[in-house]
Enzyme design. Structure first.
Site, PDB file in Angstrom:
ATOM      1  N   CYS A 454     -40.449  -3.245 -72.037  1.00 54.54           N
ATOM      2  CA  CYS A 454     -39.671  -2.068 -71.628  1.00 54.54           C
ATOM      3  C   CYS A 454     -40.400  -1.270 -70.557  1.00 54.54           C
ATOM      4  O   CYS A 454     -39.764  -0.582 -69.752  1.00 54.54           O
ATOM      5  CB  CYS A 454     -39.347  -1.197 -72.833  1.00 54.54           C
ATOM      6  N   HIS A 857     -41.825   3.245 -76.825  1.00 57.94           N
ATOM      7  CA  HIS A 857     -40.767   2.592 -76.055  1.00 57.94           C
ATOM      8  C   HIS A 857     -40.539   3.377 -74.773  1.00 57.94           C
ATOM      9  O   HIS A 857     -40.679   4.601 -74.735  1.00 57.94           O
ATOM     10  CB  HIS A 857     -39.482   2.558 -76.890  1.00 57.94           C
TER      11      HIS A 857
END
Length: 1041
Positions: A454, A857
């Site tokens: 990510c 994330h």
């Protein structure tokens, strides 16, 4: 009397005399005649009607027969018997064949004359059988039309019960055999009239007996789906479409598209023949049914059929636009076929050569209907050229032809394309299948998470949404190259043009991953971004060197390895650029210059350096950075991800690959001078990076004047952090400066000022650091206000010779800071600064969700911004000049703040996008502003701002002739071919998956999941799926074809 009449009609007497005598014969019908005389008269008149040599004889036959049948009904009933009629239908009459239309006309008139007689019921029963037999013999259109006239007047003759279904099916087959070989207008009009009569008969039967409709339609489909090469069903079947109730579209199309017994070859044939029906005049709703079937096939993902049919029939549909009667329907089908065929320009390019002639023809006739038609056609053409830009040789003549017609807005074009794509079709027609996985409503493409990637996905999406940078990358001619820039161009092209919901960037990930990044582990997105930009910059510099030594060779055909970049770094430092034309793309888009001054407070001598940068790392003020800190046990975090670089982190040409040592880049450590560095040479005044464990968690801002938060309540803004970055700093204590003049460590004042601003300003908020006191890594969770408008203080330069000669200039050429490329001016051209505020608009925000750099994330918010927006803002802010000694560089109540408030209110309704791996959704600037207040662990980390006081970018390259129809440059043929191939592969994958799911649905009695398969990952998660699908199975009742 019959002898007299027979002699009269065959005599050579004048016609008026004959008419007079015939009138006398008709009047004599009122008198009594015996049965034999009546039968003789009926026989003679029948012969005259059926075998009359001229119209006069046939007319006399009709007049006399009607008169005698009226006055002698019992005798006519005996003559016009069941046996007589059966003989006519099965054997004919004398020299007439049984299929002669005159026989049907005679029977039709006979039924009218005998209608009130009891024996007519026997005739009805007889005809119910005989008309079915006649239809099974596939009569010609004329005979079938006469039969339709008879049955329309005498519905009692239509077969009943099960025979009515058979009759309708056979009548459909008969229509399917109709042919008209003549090309004369009169014959064609007669043919159309005959077919219309037959179709009207079927419509009447369907209304009277609804049970006959579905079998009839099944027969229609069986005819048009036949793969028998020896039989081509007639286009006359199109006449039936207008009689099918439109409310049956949904159920019929669902039955057709989901029936496993319908093979692809049959469906392809059927669809092609339905498209052929567009040429049938006066037929209504053909286009409606064709489009419904096209959408139905897309809904069940039978893309192979759609591709084959579109390529086969698109030119035929376009040619139908020449004919006024069928033009509206043809345009509707053409529009749908082109707008839905979005994976390849092949279909559109088949008709491109014919467009100009059609437009010129309609422009010349000047009819209102032609003008209205051209408005629709030109809108369609603009949509297609927007979607498939890059073919100026094909599009230039078209653009010239349609220049006088309005062009739809880009927003409207995007909406039309998004709604028309095959992968956007509603799946309600096939609810037994799962939901389609086409692009989201945003029209943007996500990036599949390949396993904790990510950090890369969020950075790539931010760069892709940097419009000018994306366009520059796509416009590069890199054919035959295998460089990292080529791979980035490939990735950008797929993000822009793929039909997939999300793209897997495996090749680019392997090529761009820093060597010390452990695969499938979380990394720092800022470190990755810096490495990526540096690699791209170094590659281009190498190519420039190769070009200067080997101008005759093609450049960039071999990808420079990471080691090659290192080995040639020394060469690159010896080739400084002298003009913007020699700058690399990274320098032109992201490169700025930062000048650092250090003034000895003892002797007042000054040293300065000019350094290039691609991003600025902004530290938090000490008063606020400890208020909201997340601690983590260092034992649980074996590696850290963020950098230990200066606030100005600059990939430069002199940078060695070793600067990316993760041990040195792991922490947010501001330059703290080690004991070993005391007394170091003056060329190391700027900072010294600790390559072991950092001594301090933050810079020693002992005397730095920083803006404070009143009462500890005001949320710091990016403006505050930038002020803090640029504010003067007093170097004291362990951080004293070694002055050459004094030959000792002295207290000094250090100031930094930006002398050249980048087109895209990258700001990294230093949220990750190492706390030496507690020996833990920490993340600063403070909320930071993100201004939509940021005014960057830039010190314009003038000749330094005008400054006081009492200053001593120490020129330093040594680069000792990691990620810093230092470029220095000679003493004769040193520069002084003229303050100016340069406005920037927020373009994208990369957000980190989590409490540690080793976990969590990344996702990003972004929007499209070009270099031509908000130019007025520049003039309003130019007067707000900044002095180097100001402690608050940008005041909150400046005019720019007012401008920002106005822009923010407007931006609330504009489109921002949230890129979360494979998921892309619409969002708003308000959501960007409130992200940390709503989710405390989600904090803005990397910001991208777009310079607004210039028209830099691609405006100079933009062609008014259609080279850049959609704002992006044309793709190289190699890229376009790769995208087209992958789009076709994707459609085939979708089709195979849909068929597999359909088989599962058929084998399961019921497998219904109300919530579908949407796996909503928990906040902060970073799994390889990165998205999720949706849908479910349920059972529906359906009609079987």
């Amino acid at each position: 009397m019959d002898k007299i009449l027979e002699g009269l009609v065959s005599s050579s007497h004048p016609l008026p005399l004959k008419r007079l005598i015939v009138r006398k014969v008709v009047e004599s019908a009122e008198h009594w005649l015996d049965e034999a005389q009546c039968e003789a008269m009926f026989d003679l008149t029948t012969r005259l009607i059926l075998e009359g040599q001229d119209p006069f004889q046939r007319q006399v036959g009709h007049q006399v027969l009607e008169a005698y049948a009226r006055y002698h009904r019992p005798e006519f009933e005996s003559f016009f018997s069941k046996t007589f009629v059966l003989g006519l239908l099965q054997q004919g009459y004398r020299s007439l064949d049984r299929k002669d239309v005159a026989i049907l006309d005679y029977i039709h008139n006979g039924l009218k004359l005998i209608m009130s007689c009891p024996s007519v019921l026997e005739l009805f029963s007889l005809l119910q059988v005989e008309v079915l037999r006649l239809v099974c013999e596939r009569p010609e259109p004329q005979l079938c039309a006469r039969l339709s006239d008879l049955l329309s007047d005498f519905v009692q003759c239509i077969p009943k019960g099960k025979l009515s279904i058979t009759f309708c099916q056979q009548l459909v087959r008969t229509i399917g055999h109709f042919q008209c070989v003549s090309t004369q207008e009169k014959e064609l009009r007669e043919y159309v009239s005959q077919v219309t009569k037959v179709s009207n008969l079927l419509q009447n039967i369907w209304k009277a007996e609804p049970s006959t409709l579905l079998p009839s339609l099944q027969e229609v489909f069986a005819s048009i789906s036949s793969t028998d090469a020896s039989f081509e069903p007639s286009v006359a079947l199109a006449s039936l479409v207008q009689h099918i109730p439109l409310q049956m579209i949904t159920v019929l199309i669902r039955s057709l598209t989901t029936d496993p017994n319908v093979k692809d070859a049959s469906m392809t044939q059927a669809l092609c023949r339905m498209i052929d029906w567009l040429s049938w005049p006066l037929a209504q709703h053909v286009d409606t049914w064709v489009i419904a079937l096209l959408k139905g096939l897309a809904a069940v993902q039978k893309f192979t059929i759609l591709i084959d049919v579109t390529l086969l029939k698109i030119e035929l549909v376009f040619n139908r636009l020449w004919f006024p009667l069928v033009r509206p329907g043809a345009l509707a089908v053409l529009s749908h076929m082109l707008l839905s065929f979005q994976h390849s320009p092949e279909a559109f390019h088949l008709i491109v050569p014919h467009v100009v002639n059609l437009i010129h023809s309609f422009k010349s006739n000047g009819l209102p209907s032609s003008t209205a038609f051209l408005l629709q056609l030109t809108e369609l053409i603009h949509c297609m050229m927007y979607h498939y830009s890059g073919f100026p040789d094909l599009y230039d003549p078209i653009l010239e032809a349609i220049k006088d017609f309005p062009k739809p807005s880009e927003e409207k074009i995007k909406l039309i394309l998004n709604q028309s794509a095959w992968t956007s079709q509603s799946n309600s027609l096939a609810s037994c299948l799962s939901r389609l996985s086409g692009k989201s409503e945003t029209g943007k493409t996500g990036l599949i998470n390949l396993g904790n990637t990510c950090y890369m996905n969020s950075v790539i999406q931010a760069l892709f949404m940097a419009t000018d940078f994306r366009r520059q990358v796509l416009s590069l001619n890199l054919n035959g190259c295998n460089s990292l820039m080529k791979k980035l161009q490939h990735l950008f092209a797929f993000l822009a043009h793929t039909q997939r919901e999300a793209y897997a960037p495996r090749i680019f990930f392997e090529a761009s991953r820093p060597p010390w990044f452990t695969p499938r582990s979380q990394q720092d997105c800022s470190e990755y971004l810096r490495f990526l930009l540096d690699r791209l910059h170094e590659e281009e510099k190498i190519l420039q060197v190769q070009s200067s030594h080997k101008p005759s060779e093609s450049l960039g055909c071999i990808e420079p390895s990471f080691q090659e970049v290192a080995s040639k770094a020394a060469v690159l430092t010896e080739t400084p650029y002298t003009s913007d034309g020699e700058k690399t793309l990274i320098e032109r888009m992201f490169g700025g210059k930062l000048q650092t001054h250090i003034c000895c407070l003892n002797c007042r001598s000054t040293s300065q350096k000019v350094e290039a940068f691609t991003d600025l790392s902004l530290a938090f003020c000490p008063s606020s950075s400890m208020e909201n800190v997340s601690f983590q046990d260092p034992a649980s975090s074996p590696s850290a991800q963020d950098d230990g670089l200066m606030q100005a982190n600059v990939p430069g040409p002199s940078e060695e690959p070793g600067v990316y040592n993760p041990a040195a880049a792991a922490f947010v450590c501001d330059p703290a001078v080690n004991d070993s560095m005391v007394g170091s040479p003056p060329d190391e005044f700027c900072c010294a990076e600790n390559t072991s464990v950092p001594n301090e968690s933050s810079k020693i801002f002992v005397n730095k004047d920083v803006p404070q938060k009143p009462g500890g309540e005001t949320t710091p803004s990016v403006t505050d952090l930038l002020n803090y970055f640029l504010a003067p700093e007093i170097l004291t204590g362990d951080n004293q400066y070694y002055c050459e003049n004094c030959a000792s460590l002295q207290n000094a004042e250090k100031t930094m000022q930006i002398t050249e601003e980048p087109e895209y300003l990258i700001l990294t908020l230093l949220r990750f650091s190492y706390d030496q006191k507690y020996h833990v890594r920490r993340k600063i969770l403070d909320n930071v206000s993100l201004p939509l408008v940021l005014e960057l203080p830039v010190k314009r330069t003038t000749s330094f010779s005008s400054l006081s000669e009492s200053w001593s200039i120490d020129v330093d050429f040594t680069d000792i800071s990691e990620n810093l490329a230092k470029k220095l001016k000679s003493s004769g051209t040193e520069e002084a600064c003229c303050p100016k505020l340069v406005p920037y608009l927020l373009s994208s925000v990369v957000v980190h969700s989590g409490i540690s750099s080793e976990s969590g994330h990344y996702y990003s918010y972004a929007r499209n911004i070009t270099g031509t927006e908000s130019c007025q803002m520049c003039h309003q802010s130019e007067t707000l000049a900044l002095a180097p000694s100001q402690s608050h560089a940008l005041a909150r109540e400046s005019p720019s703040a007012i401008i920002e408030q106005d822009l923010e209110s407007k931006e609330m309704s504009k489109e921002w996008f949230l890129f979360n791996d494979s998921r892309v959704t619409f969002t708003s600037f308000q959501s960007v502003q409130k992200i940390t207040s709503r989710f405390p662990k989600d904090t803005a980390y990397v910001l991208l701002y777009k310079k607004q006081n210039s028209t830099n970018g691609l405006s100079g390259n933009k062609s008014t002739s259609g080279l850049w129809v959609n704002g992006d440059p044309p793709l190289q043929k190699e890229l376009m071919d790769a995208i087209t191939k992958d789009n076709k592969l994707y459609l085939q994958e979708q089709e195979l998956n849909a068929r597999a799911r359909a088989l599962q649905a058929a084998s399961a009695s019921c497998s219904f999941r109300p919530n579908g398969f949407d796996d909503n990952d928990p906040p902060g998660s970073c799994g390889p799926t990165g998205g999720g699908g949706g849908g479910g199975f349920n059972t529906v009742g359906r009609l079987v074809f």
